[in-house]
Write a protein that holds these residues in place. Structure first.
Motif, PDB file in Angstrom:
ATOM      1  N   PRO A  90       0.828  -1.213   0.000  1.00 18.99           N
ATOM      2  CA  PRO A  90       0.000   0.000   0.000  1.00 18.99           C
ATOM      3  C   PRO A  90       0.860   1.259   0.000  1.00 18.99           C
ATOM      4  N   LEU A  91       0.469   2.256  -0.754  1.00 18.92           N
ATOM      5  CA  LEU A  91       1.210   3.511  -0.794  1.00 18.92           C
ATOM      6  C   LEU A  91       0.935   4.334   0.462  1.00 18.92           C
ATOM      7  N   THR A  92       1.963   4.959   0.988  1.00 21.04           N
ATOM      8  CA  THR A  92       1.819   5.789   2.187  1.00 21.04           C
ATOM      9  C   THR A  92       1.757   7.272   1.855  1.00 21.04           C
ATOM     10  N   GLY A  93       2.304   7.633   0.684  1.00 20.09           N
ATOM     11  CA  GLY A  93       2.331   9.039   0.310  1.00 20.09           C
ATOM     12  C   GLY A  93       3.421   9.825   1.009  1.00 20.09           C
ATOM     13  N   SER A  94       4.339   9.129   1.693  1.00 25.78           N
ATOM     14  CA  SER A  94       5.409   9.809   2.422  1.00 25.78           C
ATOM     15  C   SER A  94       6.453  10.375   1.473  1.00 25.78           C
ATOM     16  N   THR A  95       7.232  11.323   1.972  1.00 21.69           N
ATOM     17  CA  THR A  95       8.302  11.928   1.175  1.00 21.69           C
ATOM     18  C   THR A  95       9.364  10.895   0.824  1.00 21.69           C
ATOM     19  N   GLY A  98       8.111   8.702  -1.912  1.00 12.42           N
ATOM     20  CA  GLY A  98       8.101   9.437  -3.166  1.00 12.42           C
ATOM     21  C   GLY A  98       9.475   9.519  -3.794  1.00 12.42           C
ATOM     22  N   LEU A  99      10.490   9.771  -2.969  1.00  7.69           N
ATOM     23  CA  LEU A  99      11.865   9.851  -3.465  1.00  7.69           C
ATOM     24  C   LEU A  99      12.340   8.493  -3.972  1.00  7.69           C
ATOM     25  N   GLU A 100      12.012   7.437  -3.214  1.00  3.29           N
ATOM     26  CA  GLU A 100      12.420   6.091  -3.607  1.00  3.29           C
ATOM     27  C   GLU A 100      11.798   5.717  -4.952  1.00  3.29           C
ATOM     28  N   TYR A 101      10.511   5.977  -5.112  1.00  2.53           N
ATOM     29  CA  TYR A 101       9.810   5.631  -6.350  1.00  2.53           C
ATOM     30  C   TYR A 101      10.284   6.517  -7.498  1.00  2.53           C
ATOM     31  N   TRP A 102      10.699   7.739  -7.182  1.00  2.36           N
ATOM     32  CA  TRP A 102      11.168   8.671  -8.192  1.00  2.36           C
ATOM     33  C   TRP A 102      12.482   8.187  -8.808  1.00  2.36           C
ATOM     34  N   PHE A 103      13.362   7.677  -7.974  1.00  8.42           N
ATOM     35  CA  PHE A 103      14.654   7.204  -8.456  1.00  8.42           C
ATOM     36  C   PHE A 103      14.569   5.796  -9.062  1.00  8.42           C
ATOM     37  N   VAL A 196      15.171  11.489 -22.672  1.00  4.62           N
ATOM     38  CA  VAL A 196      14.759  11.361 -21.274  1.00  4.62           C
ATOM     39  C   VAL A 196      14.907   9.925 -20.792  1.00  4.62           C
ATOM     40  N   SER A 197      15.475   9.752 -19.612  1.00  4.47           N
ATOM     41  CA  SER A 197      15.699   8.420 -19.068  1.00  4.47           C
ATOM     42  C   SER A 197      14.436   7.851 -18.447  1.00  4.47           C
ATOM     43  N   PRO A 198      14.103   6.570 -18.714  1.00  4.53           N
ATOM     44  CA  PRO A 198      12.894   5.954 -18.160  1.00  4.53           C
ATOM     45  C   PRO A 198      13.133   5.403 -16.761  1.00  4.53           C
ATOM     46  N   GLY A 199      12.056   4.944 -16.129  1.00  2.09           N
ATOM     47  CA  GLY A 199      12.196   4.190 -14.889  1.00  2.09           C
ATOM     48  C   GLY A 199      12.422   4.985 -13.632  1.00  2.09           C
ATOM     49  N   GLY A 200      12.239   6.295 -13.680  1.00  2.00           N
ATOM     50  CA  GLY A 200      12.458   7.102 -12.496  1.00  2.00           C
ATOM     51  C   GLY A 200      13.147   8.403 -12.829  1.00  2.00           C
ATOM     52  N   MET A 201      13.171   9.321 -11.879  1.00  2.00           N
ATOM     53  CA  MET A 201      13.847  10.611 -11.957  1.00  2.00           C
ATOM     54  C   MET A 201      13.172  11.606 -12.903  1.00  2.00           C
TER      55      MET A 201
END
Length: 277
Positions: A90-95, A98-103, A196-201
């Motif tokens: 489950p997603l928590t919406g925490s910062t 978000g950073l982990e999923y972004w990278f 643009v690089s895929p998979g994050g960032m």
């Protein structure tokens, strides 16, 4: 940290994550031991570095058969299970989340790991293939990479369990040279080589683990199996049990109307239930 092409394994991001996953799977230790043995046999540092390099992406690996056997010992299935659990968590919406999923988007990492295993000819569980068929268009994969995965999963001439599979991706140098030559032949003007690089960032325009309705539905089925897929209630009027999807016998609904409204989403992951013998 851009990409040099739109296919799998054509971005710095891909290769960085492939290296990290290889390390987590124990390849660094295997490589260190192999280097030590080679040096003891009289090979120079340069010879060792040039001839022994272990990677979970077969074209970059000096001994694909050795690495395949290592991954098939159980470490690959264990990592796939961990990454699947992260996708369904489950997603928590925490910062921090978000950073982990972004990278490193969990869905993208699962697909990338599976693709690497295919290049080596590893044995992938049927459950892994089934999940890949549902999520390969998610996680940020570019359209060209999606087409590669579609061919591997659905054919023709797709991946066969236990046989090395070639995604036909040019390596970075080949892609850079081809891209550069194409720009030169197109006439005057300037064009950047990177995409643009895929998979994050970076935002690629493709869906991710946090925006995909397919992943959201899988996550909901896993974490709230006893709630109506449409509205979330746990019972029908007067405390009656929820109805069950007649096709998959998995998703539950409070009414036919709620099921019909939700079908446009559920149909993306609904599979016929396996008949018991």
């Amino acid at each position: 940290m851009g990409a040099w092409g739109y296919c799998l394994f054509q971005s710095d991001h891909d290769l960085d994550n492939v290296g990290d996953m290889g390390h987590e799977l124990g390849l660094s230790k295997l490589q260190e031991d192999a280097h030590a043995v080679a040096k003891a046999q009289g090979k120079t540092e340069e010879e060792v570095e040039r001839s022994i390099h272990y990677d979970i992406y077969a074209p970059c690996c000096s001994d694909p058969e050795l690495i395949r056997k290592h991954l098939d010992s159980g470490v690959l299935v264990e990592m796939l299970s961990k990454k699947e659990a992260k996708i369904l968590k489950p997603l928590t919406g925490s910062t921090d989340e978000g950073l982990e999923y972004w990278f490193s988007d969990p869905c993208y990492m699962y697909i990338l790991l599976s693709a690497c295993a295919m290049t080596l000819g590893c044995h992938l569980p049927a459950s892994c293939i089934a999940l890949l068929k549902k999520i390969f268009t998610e996680g940020g994969l570019m359209p060209d990479a999606q087409r590669q995965m579609h061919k591997a999963l659905f054919g023709p001439d797709g991946y066969k369990d236990g046989e090395p599979y070639d995604f036909a991706s040019k390596n970075l140098l080949e892609e850079v040279n081809a891209s550069f030559e194409e720009r030169l032949s197109s006439g005057p003007g300037y064009g950047g080589l990177n995409v643009v690089s895929p998979g994050g960032m970076f935002e690629t325009g493709m869906t991710t683990s946090t925006t995909s309705i397919v992943v959201k539905e899988l996550r909901a089925q896993f974490n709230t199996p006893d709630e109506c897929g449409g509205c979330g209630v746990e019972h029908r009027p007067k405390g009656k049990n929820l109805l069950t999807c007649s096709k998959c016998l998995n998703r539950k609904y409070c009414s036919v109307a709620c099921q019909k409204k939700h079908w446009k989403i559920h149909k993306k992951v609904c599979e016929p239930a396996k008949k018991s013998l």
